[in-house]
Design a protein around this motif. Structure first.
Motif, PDB file in Angstrom:
ATOM      1  N   GLU B 173      65.466  50.173  45.243  1.00 18.32           N
ATOM      2  CA  GLU B 173      64.139  49.672  45.539  1.00 18.32           C
ATOM      3  C   GLU B 173      63.899  48.262  44.988  1.00 18.32           C
ATOM      4  O   GLU B 173      63.283  47.423  45.637  1.00 18.32           O
ATOM      5  CB  GLU B 173      63.099  50.647  44.994  1.00 18.32           C
ATOM      6  CG  GLU B 173      61.823  50.627  45.807  1.00 18.32           C
ATOM      7  CD  GLU B 173      60.804  51.617  45.269  1.00 18.32           C
ATOM      8  OE1 GLU B 173      61.208  52.735  44.895  1.00 18.32           O
ATOM      9  OE2 GLU B 173      59.622  51.246  45.211  1.00 18.32           O
ATOM     10  N   ARG B 174      64.423  48.005  43.769  1.00 21.97           N
ATOM     11  CA  ARG B 174      64.108  46.711  43.153  1.00 21.97           C
ATOM     12  C   ARG B 174      64.759  45.536  43.897  1.00 21.97           C
ATOM     13  O   ARG B 174      64.377  44.394  43.698  1.00 21.97           O
ATOM     14  CB  ARG B 174      64.478  46.716  41.669  1.00 21.97           C
ATOM     15  CG  ARG B 174      65.953  46.877  41.379  1.00 21.97           C
ATOM     16  CD  ARG B 174      66.161  46.947  39.857  1.00 21.97           C
ATOM     17  NE  ARG B 174      67.563  46.897  39.511  1.00 21.97           N
ATOM     18  CZ  ARG B 174      68.414  47.904  39.609  1.00 21.97           C
ATOM     19  NH1 ARG B 174      67.995  49.076  40.074  1.00 21.97           N
ATOM     20  NH2 ARG B 174      69.677  47.770  39.253  1.00 21.97           N
ATOM     21  N   PHE B 175      65.744  45.823  44.739  1.00 24.71           N
ATOM     22  CA  PHE B 175      66.378  44.755  45.510  1.00 24.71           C
ATOM     23  C   PHE B 175      65.854  44.686  46.945  1.00 24.71           C
ATOM     24  O   PHE B 175      66.327  43.899  47.748  1.00 24.71           O
ATOM     25  CB  PHE B 175      67.903  44.949  45.555  1.00 24.71           C
ATOM     26  CG  PHE B 175      68.558  44.863  44.214  1.00 24.71           C
ATOM     27  CD1 PHE B 175      68.298  43.772  43.381  1.00 24.71           C
ATOM     28  CD2 PHE B 175      69.428  45.848  43.773  1.00 24.71           C
ATOM     29  CE1 PHE B 175      68.897  43.688  42.134  1.00 24.71           C
ATOM     30  CE2 PHE B 175      70.029  45.764  42.528  1.00 24.71           C
ATOM     31  CZ  PHE B 175      69.759  44.685  41.707  1.00 24.71           C
ATOM     32  N   TYR B 176      64.860  45.530  47.264  1.00 25.05           N
ATOM     33  CA  TYR B 176      64.460  45.612  48.678  1.00 25.05           C
ATOM     34  C   TYR B 176      63.922  44.293  49.221  1.00 25.05           C
ATOM     35  O   TYR B 176      64.285  43.855  50.306  1.00 25.05           O
ATOM     36  CB  TYR B 176      63.438  46.728  48.918  1.00 25.05           C
ATOM     37  CG  TYR B 176      62.986  46.726  50.355  1.00 25.05           C
ATOM     38  CD1 TYR B 176      63.866  47.106  51.367  1.00 25.05           C
ATOM     39  CD2 TYR B 176      61.728  46.237  50.718  1.00 25.05           C
ATOM     40  CE1 TYR B 176      63.502  47.039  52.695  1.00 25.05           C
ATOM     41  CE2 TYR B 176      61.356  46.162  52.052  1.00 25.05           C
ATOM     42  CZ  TYR B 176      62.247  46.566  53.034  1.00 25.05           C
ATOM     43  OH  TYR B 176      61.890  46.481  54.356  1.00 25.05           O
ATOM     44  N   GLU B 177      63.073  43.642  48.409  1.00 24.68           N
ATOM     45  CA  GLU B 177      62.436  42.411  48.886  1.00 24.68           C
ATOM     46  C   GLU B 177      63.493  41.360  49.255  1.00 24.68           C
ATOM     47  O   GLU B 177      63.449  40.758  50.320  1.00 24.68           O
ATOM     48  CB  GLU B 177      61.512  41.876  47.802  1.00 24.68           C
ATOM     49  CG  GLU B 177      60.321  41.120  48.343  1.00 24.68           C
ATOM     50  CD  GLU B 177      59.369  40.731  47.215  1.00 24.68           C
ATOM     51  OE1 GLU B 177      59.023  39.555  47.160  1.00 24.68           O
ATOM     52  OE2 GLU B 177      59.025  41.603  46.381  1.00 24.68           O
ATOM     53  N   LEU B 178      64.450  41.178  48.349  1.00 23.14           N
ATOM     54  CA  LEU B 178      65.558  40.254  48.579  1.00 23.14           C
ATOM     55  C   LEU B 178      66.322  40.636  49.843  1.00 23.14           C
ATOM     56  O   LEU B 178      66.636  39.796  50.696  1.00 23.14           O
ATOM     57  CB  LEU B 178      66.503  40.296  47.364  1.00 23.14           C
ATOM     58  CG  LEU B 178      67.883  39.677  47.538  1.00 23.14           C
ATOM     59  CD1 LEU B 178      67.783  38.161  47.515  1.00 23.14           C
ATOM     60  CD2 LEU B 178      68.831  40.152  46.443  1.00 23.14           C
ATOM     61  N   ASN B 179      66.601  41.933  49.970  1.00 21.55           N
ATOM     62  CA  ASN B 179      67.392  42.387  51.106  1.00 21.55           C
ATOM     63  C   ASN B 179      66.631  42.271  52.424  1.00 21.55           C
ATOM     64  O   ASN B 179      67.224  42.011  53.469  1.00 21.55           O
ATOM     65  CB  ASN B 179      67.875  43.822  50.875  1.00 21.55           C
ATOM     66  CG  ASN B 179      69.061  43.852  49.918  1.00 21.55           C
ATOM     67  OD1 ASN B 179      69.976  43.050  50.036  1.00 21.55           O
ATOM     68  ND2 ASN B 179      69.028  44.752  48.949  1.00 21.55           N
ATOM     69  N   GLU B 180      65.310  42.460  52.363  1.00 24.66           N
ATOM     70  CA  GLU B 180      64.515  42.291  53.587  1.00 24.66           C
ATOM     71  C   GLU B 180      64.616  40.842  54.063  1.00 24.66           C
ATOM     72  O   GLU B 180      64.832  40.563  55.248  1.00 24.66           O
ATOM     73  CB  GLU B 180      63.053  42.666  53.339  1.00 24.66           C
ATOM     74  CG  GLU B 180      62.249  42.553  54.627  1.00 24.66           C
ATOM     75  CD  GLU B 180      60.738  42.705  54.447  1.00 24.66           C
ATOM     76  OE1 GLU B 180      60.315  43.288  53.447  1.00 24.66           O
ATOM     77  OE2 GLU B 180      60.013  42.232  55.333  1.00 24.66           O
TER      78      GLU B 180
END
Lengths: 574, 189
Positions: B173-180
């Motif tokens: 979850e903590r990497f979701y923004e980056l991955n989006e």
């Protein structure tokens, strides 16, 4: 609920749903994820055993004790476990016992391509072979019912393409199965000759009954497409055949690959003008058909070596292939290599420099056989490095013992190196055994083992004291080195090769891929100092390359182990 | 009609994440899905191959020569190696990154030049992506794989939200923004 599960995960799901309680396995590609996935269900008591024989015996004891039990192994693991398995065939079960064996046609990660179906026939045990993830789950559950109905352990056979393929699985609930009563019954469970003789009769009768059962059990089915030709197949090969031949063939899809049905095969053959038996590896089903007098096309067309595929089936049956573009000229191959910072690298460099005979073993360090280290002379099976070194030194005498070593990983040593080391101590050769202790079972993807101090749940566990163990079996010279310290490693190696008695070197440094391992700052090459001598290239580190006549370190890969810096005579790497 | 996507790269590049996201998205779309993976020996910096197949009903979990509708390559040399698997008229989404194999590192072989033009000459539709640059733009070099997944996704299915749900299900979850961000850059929005 639908989930996309690996075949291995689906087997674990099947264990959960079947009310299994005890799981004991030794990791081995492509079987490892079954037990890893099983350990995620808290209803299952899972463990990594020291080897497959132990695992099978734990499962056997649990089944006698009244709990549904399970063990998983790769194909060569079944060689190790064969002893208890053959006799458990006589004893049978109290609660159900299932053993999963994963074959590796194509040898993606194995030292041989044996066909484990022969074990089912040899040990007279029923064997199921699923053809996708859903069947992995269903067949696992069926196997327990079969085990208890026929009083027999059951083998579940997978191949790489089933074990490591994800497919859609409809998940169900767990059926809680109460612990069965244990009743003392020596004539059933104590295999003295007097008790075993009547059991053998029972086993033969059981196989006969299973052949009858095979005809109508629903695990084997005929798909009649009204075609003139038919294919008998199982497992992944069924999928290849269906895709290659579609409705142009009828299918006898076998889920129970031992014992094989007789009437069903004859009935199927009577539907078709030509019957193909399509199977990977040996002519297991084919020879059964021929023994029944059914004429089939088999290994005269299909290979015994390697994997099949939809392309091969289409090509070999219909002579048709899809067009495929290809670049002109060969491309450089990319075989697996030791990782950056791998603790085995320094040790293998020392072995290469020493020019010794290296008796190898099974694990990541088998990669020490590849260029540029090229420091391995033989590799047979788990544990063989130690005993085969003893044999080599017996054959070639005491001078050879000063120019030879065995290399074996921590997990492999626990698996089956200990008894071999006892042989060296007891029947004395001046052999030098190197235990590569990287604090984990590496090749199969980081499983704990009895020397790591943790169990399958990553809870603290009793750790084997390797130094004390080696001393206790009669090895008086035991030294521990850090393979990142190249000079010290080379010094200790020289010392122990010269020693006039057996010795053990423990090369100790945790696997660089472990999350607990902290990496150092990446090294950089000083282009002023680098003379392009390529001394640093001798260790085969993937982070080092030559660019414009100078060495270069890739900072995204380098973990700062410093082994290359020790090789640089100009002090250019820091 | 079933679709076949072959994903190739070098062990450690994160090709398995690509196959999981793709498999998860196509499962949500209601397709039958099979994903063929290889674990073990081949993961140690060697060539890695993953197959994803989806459609009404999928039999084989592997993709054979001439069958791939889309080839997603994390590395140029691996793209060239996989060319025979691409269907005639298929699309190769190729990361322009080069990683030297050991034979090149040691000087025993040379990294071939002009691989992508050569693939085009053989009739492949090649879509080259500088995934490293886009990943840096998204905020981290480590998002290279998700950039590539975005580029592949565009070839298969226009519903970005479907893809992003799959990304969310498969990354921490903590990497979701980056991955989006990485996914959208790769997708070319």
């Amino acid at each position: 609920m639908k989930q996309l599960l690996l075949g291995n995960e689906a087997v674990a799901r099947g264990l959960f749903e079947a009310g299994v309680r005890v799981v004991s396995s030794y990791p081995g590609t492509p079987s490892t994820e079954i037990t890893e996935a099983a350990a995620k269900f808290e209803e299952l008591d899972c463990e990594w055993a020291p080897n497959e024989k132990v695992a099978a015996e734990v499962a056997a004891g649990a089944a006698i004790g009244g709990a549904r039990s399970f063990c998983a192994m790769k194909h060569v693991g079944l060689n190790v476990a064969a002893d208890p398995v053959f006799t458990m065939s006589y004893i049978g079960v109290n609660a159900g016992m299932v053993l999963a064996v994963a074959d590796d046609p194509g040898m993606h990660s194995s030292q041989n391509e044996q066909d484990s179906r022969h074990y089912a026939r040899a040990a007279k045990l029923p064997m199921l072979e699923p053809a996708d993830s859903q069947e992995c789950k269903e067949f696992t559950k069926r196997a327990y019912a079969l085990s208890e109905e026929f009083d027999t352990p059951v083998i579940l056979r997978l191949t790489t393409r089933i074990a490591h393929a994800r497919g859609v699985v409809e998940c169900g609930e767990r059926e809680e199965i109460a612990l069965k009563e244990y009743v003392k019954e020596p004539s059933k469970n104590v295999m003295l000759p007097a008790f075993a003789r009547p059991k053998h009769e029972k086993v033969e009768a059981r196989t006969k009954a299973l052949v009858e059962w095979a005809e109508g059990c629903g695990l084997n089915r005929i798909e009649d497409n009204g075609a003139k030709r038919g294919a008998i197949c199982a497992g992944a090969v069924y999928q290849y055949a269906k895709e290659a031949l579609g409705d142009s063939a009828n299918y006898l899809k076998l889920g129970l690959v031992w014992p094989l049905p007789e009437k069903l095969i004859r009935d199927f053959a009577s539907l078709c003008e030509t019957v193909y038996v399509i199977e990977e590896l040996d002519d297991f089903i084919e020879s059964h058909c021929r023994a029944l007098g059914v004429e089939v096309v088999g290994k005269d067309v299909f290979p015994r070596c390697g994997e099949l595929s939809q392309r091969l089936v289409k090509k070999l049956v219909d002579g048709v292939e899809l067009p495929a573009a290809q670049l002109d000229g060969p491309l450089p191959v990319r075989p697996p290599v030791m990782c950056c910072g791998c603790p085995h690298r320094g040790l293998f460099y020392a072995l290469k420099r020493a020019g010794v005979y290296v008796s190898g073993d099974i694990g990541c360090y088998t990669l020490g056989a590849s260029a540029p280290l090229s420091a391995m002379d033989a590799c047979i099976c788990m544990g063989a490095s130690v005993s085969a070194l003893h044999g080599y030194n017996k054959a070639r005498g005491s001078e050879a013992a000063k120019k030879s070593v065995a290399v074996i990983g921590d997990s492999t040593f626990i698996h089956s190196g200990i008894t071999s080391l006892i042989d060296i101590a007891y029947n004395r050769t001046n052999s030098t055994v190197i235990i590569l202790d990287n604090s984990i079972t590496g090749m199969t993807g980081h499983q704990q083992n009895p020397s790591t101090g943790y169990n399958i749940y990553n809870e603290p566990a009793q750790a084997v004291d390797l130094e004390a163990l080696c001393r206790a079996v009669g090895i008086h010279r035991v030294q521990v080195v850090d393979p990142y310290d190249l000079k010290e490693t080379q010094r200790v190696l020289r010392e122990e090769l010269e020693a006039e008695e057996p010795s053990v070197i423990i090369s100790r440094r945790p696997c660089a891929l472990l999350k607990s391992v902290k990496h150092e700052k990446p090294l950089a090459v000083d282009p002023e100092k680098c003379v392009g001598c390529q001394a640093c290239m001798g260790i085969g580190c993937p982070a080092i390359s030559m660019r414009g006549g100078k060495a270069q370190v890739d900072p995204t890969q380098c973990v700062g182990c410093g082994v290359c810096a020790a090789l640089c005579g100009k002090g250019a790497m820091a | 009609m079933n679709k076949s996507v072959m994903i190739v790269g070098v062990g450690g590049q994160g090709t398995l994440l690509a196959s999981r996201i793709l498999g998860s998205a196509m499962l949500e779309k209601g397709f039958d899905v099979k994903v063929g993976e290889v674990h073990g020996m081949s993961q140690r910096g060697g060539s890695v191959v993953t197959y994803v197949r989806f459609g009404e009903s999928v039999n084989s979990p592997v993709i054979e020569r001439g069958e791939a509708d889309v080839l997603l390559a994390f590395e140029q040399l691996e793209a060239a190696r996989a060319l025979p698997y691409l269907k005639s008229g298929g699309v190769a989404v190729v990361n322009t990154q080069k990683i030297d194999p050991m034979s090149v590192v040691t000087g025993a072989a040379q990294y071939p030049e002009g691989l992508l033009p050569a693939m085009k000459e053989k009739g492949a539709k090649v879509l080259d992506v500088d995934a490293l640059a886009l990943a840096e733009q998204a905020g981290s070099q480590k998002a290279v794989n998700v950039v590539l997944i975005g580029a592949m996704a565009r070839q298969l299915e226009p519903d970005v939200d479907l893809w992003l749900r799959a990304v969310k299900a498969c990354v921490p979850e903590r990497f979701y923004e980056l991955n989006e961000k990485a996914f959208r850059l790769g997708f070319g929005e």
